[in-house]
Design a protein around this motif. Sequence first.
Motif, PDB file in Angstrom:
ATOM      1  N   ASP A 106      16.314  -3.476   3.721  1.00 47.79           N
ATOM      2  CA  ASP A 106      15.537  -2.251   3.670  1.00 47.79           C
ATOM      3  C   ASP A 106      14.278  -2.565   2.869  1.00 47.79           C
ATOM      4  N   PHE A 107      13.119  -2.309   3.466  1.00 48.73           N
ATOM      5  CA  PHE A 107      11.876  -2.573   2.741  1.00 48.73           C
ATOM      6  C   PHE A 107      11.272  -1.302   2.174  1.00 48.73           C
ATOM      7  N   LEU A 108      11.842  -0.155   2.536  1.00 44.14           N
ATOM      8  CA  LEU A 108      11.521   1.120   1.894  1.00 44.14           C
ATOM      9  C   LEU A 108      12.841   1.833   1.622  1.00 44.14           C
ATOM     10  N   PRO A 109      13.668   1.295   0.742  1.00 40.75           N
ATOM     11  CA  PRO A 109      14.980   1.892   0.498  1.00 40.75           C
ATOM     12  C   PRO A 109      14.885   3.155  -0.344  1.00 40.75           C
ATOM     13  N   THR A 110      15.932   3.965  -0.275  1.00 44.51           N
ATOM     14  CA  THR A 110      16.048   5.133  -1.142  1.00 44.51           C
ATOM     15  C   THR A 110      17.034   4.810  -2.253  1.00 44.51           C
ATOM     16  N   ILE A 111      16.589   4.943  -3.485  1.00 45.80           N
ATOM     17  CA  ILE A 111      17.447   4.731  -4.646  1.00 45.80           C
ATOM     18  C   ILE A 111      17.655   6.074  -5.322  1.00 45.80           C
ATOM     19  N   ASP A 112      18.903   6.518  -5.340  1.00 44.14           N
ATOM     20  CA  ASP A 112      19.232   7.854  -5.807  1.00 44.14           C
ATOM     21  C   ASP A 112      18.513   8.861  -4.912  1.00 44.14           C
ATOM     22  N   ARG A 113      17.459   9.544  -5.387  1.00 49.06           N
ATOM     23  CA  ARG A 113      16.704  10.490  -4.558  1.00 49.06           C
ATOM     24  C   ARG A 113      15.248  10.045  -4.385  1.00 49.06           C
ATOM     25  N   TRP A 114      14.982   8.765  -4.617  1.00 50.64           N
ATOM     26  CA  TRP A 114      13.594   8.314  -4.652  1.00 50.64           C
ATOM     27  C   TRP A 114      13.355   7.185  -3.667  1.00 50.64           C
ATOM     28  N   LYS A 123       0.829  -1.195   0.000  1.00 51.78           N
ATOM     29  CA  LYS A 123       0.000   0.000   0.000  1.00 51.78           C
ATOM     30  C   LYS A 123       0.868   1.252   0.000  1.00 51.78           C
ATOM     31  N   GLY A 124       0.278   2.379  -0.398  1.00 51.28           N
ATOM     32  CA  GLY A 124       0.993   3.653  -0.421  1.00 51.28           C
ATOM     33  C   GLY A 124       1.122   4.168  -1.839  1.00 51.28           C
ATOM     34  N   GLU A 125       0.270   5.130  -2.216  1.00 52.12           N
ATOM     35  CA  GLU A 125       0.236   5.591  -3.602  1.00 52.12           C
ATOM     36  C   GLU A 125       1.567   6.170  -4.060  1.00 52.12           C
ATOM     37  N   TYR A 126       2.163   7.034  -3.218  1.00 51.36           N
ATOM     38  CA  TYR A 126       3.368   7.733  -3.654  1.00 51.36           C
ATOM     39  C   TYR A 126       4.534   6.766  -3.854  1.00 51.36           C
ATOM     40  N   VAL A 127       4.788   5.924  -2.861  1.00 50.00           N
ATOM     41  CA  VAL A 127       5.959   5.038  -2.939  1.00 50.00           C
ATOM     42  C   VAL A 127       5.783   4.000  -4.043  1.00 50.00           C
ATOM     43  N   ARG A 128       4.564   3.516  -4.219  1.00 53.11           N
ATOM     44  CA  ARG A 128       4.334   2.561  -5.315  1.00 53.11           C
ATOM     45  C   ARG A 128       4.530   3.246  -6.663  1.00 53.11           C
ATOM     46  N   ALA A 129       4.098   4.504  -6.754  1.00 50.76           N
ATOM     47  CA  ALA A 129       4.272   5.240  -8.011  1.00 50.76           C
ATOM     48  C   ALA A 129       5.748   5.485  -8.309  1.00 50.76           C
ATOM     49  N   THR A 130       6.517   5.921  -7.308  1.00 48.55           N
ATOM     50  CA  THR A 130       7.950   6.172  -7.554  1.00 48.55           C
ATOM     51  C   THR A 130       8.675   4.874  -7.907  1.00 48.55           C
ATOM     52  N   SER A 131       8.292   3.776  -7.272  1.00 44.99           N
ATOM     53  CA  SER A 131       8.914   2.485  -7.598  1.00 44.99           C
ATOM     54  C   SER A 131       8.686   2.149  -9.065  1.00 44.99           C
ATOM     55  N   THR A 132       7.470   2.336  -9.526  1.00 45.97           N
ATOM     56  CA  THR A 132       7.131   2.007 -10.913  1.00 45.97           C
ATOM     57  C   THR A 132       7.784   2.970 -11.885  1.00 45.97           C
ATOM     58  N   ILE A 133       7.892   4.234 -11.493  1.00 39.23           N
ATOM     59  CA  ILE A 133       8.537   5.231 -12.361  1.00 39.23           C
ATOM     60  C   ILE A 133      10.025   4.920 -12.534  1.00 39.23           C
ATOM     61  N   VAL A 193      11.452   3.978  -2.610  1.00 36.50           N
ATOM     62  CA  VAL A 193      10.778   2.910  -3.352  1.00 36.50           C
ATOM     63  C   VAL A 193      10.388   1.795  -2.386  1.00 36.50           C
ATOM     64  N   SER A 194       9.483   0.949  -2.834  1.00 34.80           N
ATOM     65  CA  SER A 194       8.978  -0.117  -1.954  1.00 34.80           C
ATOM     66  C   SER A 194       9.307  -1.484  -2.535  1.00 34.80           C
ATOM     67  N   VAL A 195      10.594  -1.790  -2.586  1.00 34.21           N
ATOM     68  CA  VAL A 195      11.040  -3.124  -2.988  1.00 34.21           C
ATOM     69  C   VAL A 195      11.969  -3.661  -1.899  1.00 34.21           C
TER      70      VAL A 195
END
Length: 709
Positions: A319-327, A212-222, A329-331
């Motif tokens: 990390d289940f909500l890691p930061t990749i570069d400046r984003w 769940k989480g619109e923003y983090v799911r969106a950034t992951s997909t982007i 993500v939820s992977v």
Amino acid sequence: MKRISVDIGGTFTDCFFVWDDIYVDAKALTTHHNLALGFNDALDLACKRAGLDRSTVLSEVDSVRYATTLGTNALIERNGPKVAAIVTHGFEDTIPLSRGRGYGEGLDYSMQQNLPAAERPEPLVARSLIRSVKERINSAGKIVARIDPDDVRSVVRELVDAGAEAIVVSLTNATENPEHELAIQEIILDEFPPHELGAIPVLLGHQVSGRKGEYVRATSTIVDGYLHSIMFHALSQLSNNLRDFGYDRPMLVIHNSGGMAQMNSTDALQTIHSGPIAGVGAAEHLSNETGIGNLISTDMGGTSFDIGLVPEGGVKHYDFLPTIDRWLVSVPMVHLDTLGAGGGSIASYDRIHNSVKIGPQSAGSNPGPACYDRGGLNPTVTDADLVLGYFDPDNYANGYIKLNPRRAKFAIEENLCDYLDMDVVEVARVIKDGVDEQMAIGIGKELRVRGYLPEDFTMLAYGGNGPLHACGIARHAGIKRVLAPPFSSVFSACGAGNMRQLHFHERGVHVTLYNATTRALYSDYADLNAVITELEDQGREDLVRQGFDGDEVQFRLELDMRYGNQLLTQAVALPDLSRVSGVGDVLEIIKTFGDVYSHRFGAASAAPEAGIRCNTVRVAAFVDGDVVNFDTLENGGERTVPDPIGHRRAYFIGHDKPIDTPLYNEEALSADRVIPGPAIVTTETTTFLVEPSWRLEPTEQGAVWFLQD
């Protein structure tokens, strides 16, 4: 076992080659314009050492595994395609707003405390390429407003006309009901069929992340969409190269989850940091096989310094909500802390502090450090090491690269000496000591923030520059024992050879294991077990698609849990539990969560009186395979000091004058030897620098201890 494992870094391509009982390592410069060329160079060198030819090896080897930093570099360089996003009507600004403080993600701690002065990252999706469709699904997965196909077609055509090269679809509550995302995908494929030239990649949020989480799911997909074409073409290039030389099996790609899969089961997002994470996997395997205890893994290559944590027992941190570069993500991703400090890190003058700044910019492999004599003009850590006398200019990387000491001195003099009013050797010392301290600070922070003390850990020093800087880093960090593991210069590639086929699947849930208001335990076991079964089926399907028998697949259940309404969630692994069948299982989950939480934050921090909730159910599906075995790290016999093959003047931190330093080659690294510092040991793939007051004790299979006297 016949296996090729490759780690493609920013500067070097590392190859670890297993042919039955023969283990061979090799390195070559990374060829960024065509990664296959660097791979071929490294493999040819490995085959030469094993007495085999490339075609024979590739026609008989059982697997080829790739780990690469290509995706990381693409994000840094911002050279991806134009990505467009389709979201739910009313959520058009969720991505640009980035949760308000979201633009602080990826910044260092000092900048996060001063967000008004922080720069927002360049967006991966321009606001002009974000469109919405009129649809709505509620949090229970019920359709409130159905999608209008004509509305979708209009939006898709607008985005394509605006130049979109990939389309991301991330709708609200799609994890509960993906019907509308799937319908949009069907409409896009109908408008732009994949068999025709106008087709473009379409990525769905619920398929990239089930949380769940619109923003983090969106950034992951982007991020996944931004890297999709780059990774597809690069990995296809590598795959085609293998087929040209007789390799007819699927190529395997290392994932940042700590596993691997074929290309047809790999998202681009899963390849980020896969090379360094393979090294953490090798550290875990070494810990399990040798019982070495707490390990802090440090990989110092040409571009970066990567820190991983493996506490006693060989359990990696995720990390289940890691930061990749400046984003954000939820992977699920193995925890890794990366510093811009490697052999190719550029040293520049800091006018504000009248000092030397090291990194994060790197000279890479092209043009490389100034001493490579390939056009590089900026001084780097490697140039400083050469000036200090640590390298043999004619025998660097087994003679593959000839170093030019005059170029190194010129680069340091021109860029730093005049500003600092120091001679070239003094500045080289400042660079060497500065980068060692920078890496030690990163290690100390990584350990202490998780409740550990550096003196309780053994530092694992690997990568091309790890054994060279090991003593200096340990001195600053307060660590007394350092181990350069077997195959230290290609240890991450070695770790890729030990990876198993593994997939994570997860889903966001609302499960109250203990209700503090009613004082009742969770009892709706069927619903929770249905989610677990669904995730297991997805993992089994992934592995069966890759040729495994369904009966071979094993599973591990994990839950993300928290006390009450706390924002912090803690991942809890439950390897002995596959289904929840009664009160006893619920109590066991609660007890495991309490133990993990108390161990991390202290016994007094647990708060079961606030209630206990589960937000995410995660299932790891995997298949075990053959691994490289590590020999014992102990040696009880007597040791003797070998005769040096020569001497060279070298400069050390804390010593004003140069020291006539004994030189050794690979023959000195036998298990019955001890080499007191100062000393320099040059092998085909790396250099061991033994600083004064340290000694070097080799073990079987090529592992080497650095111990403080």
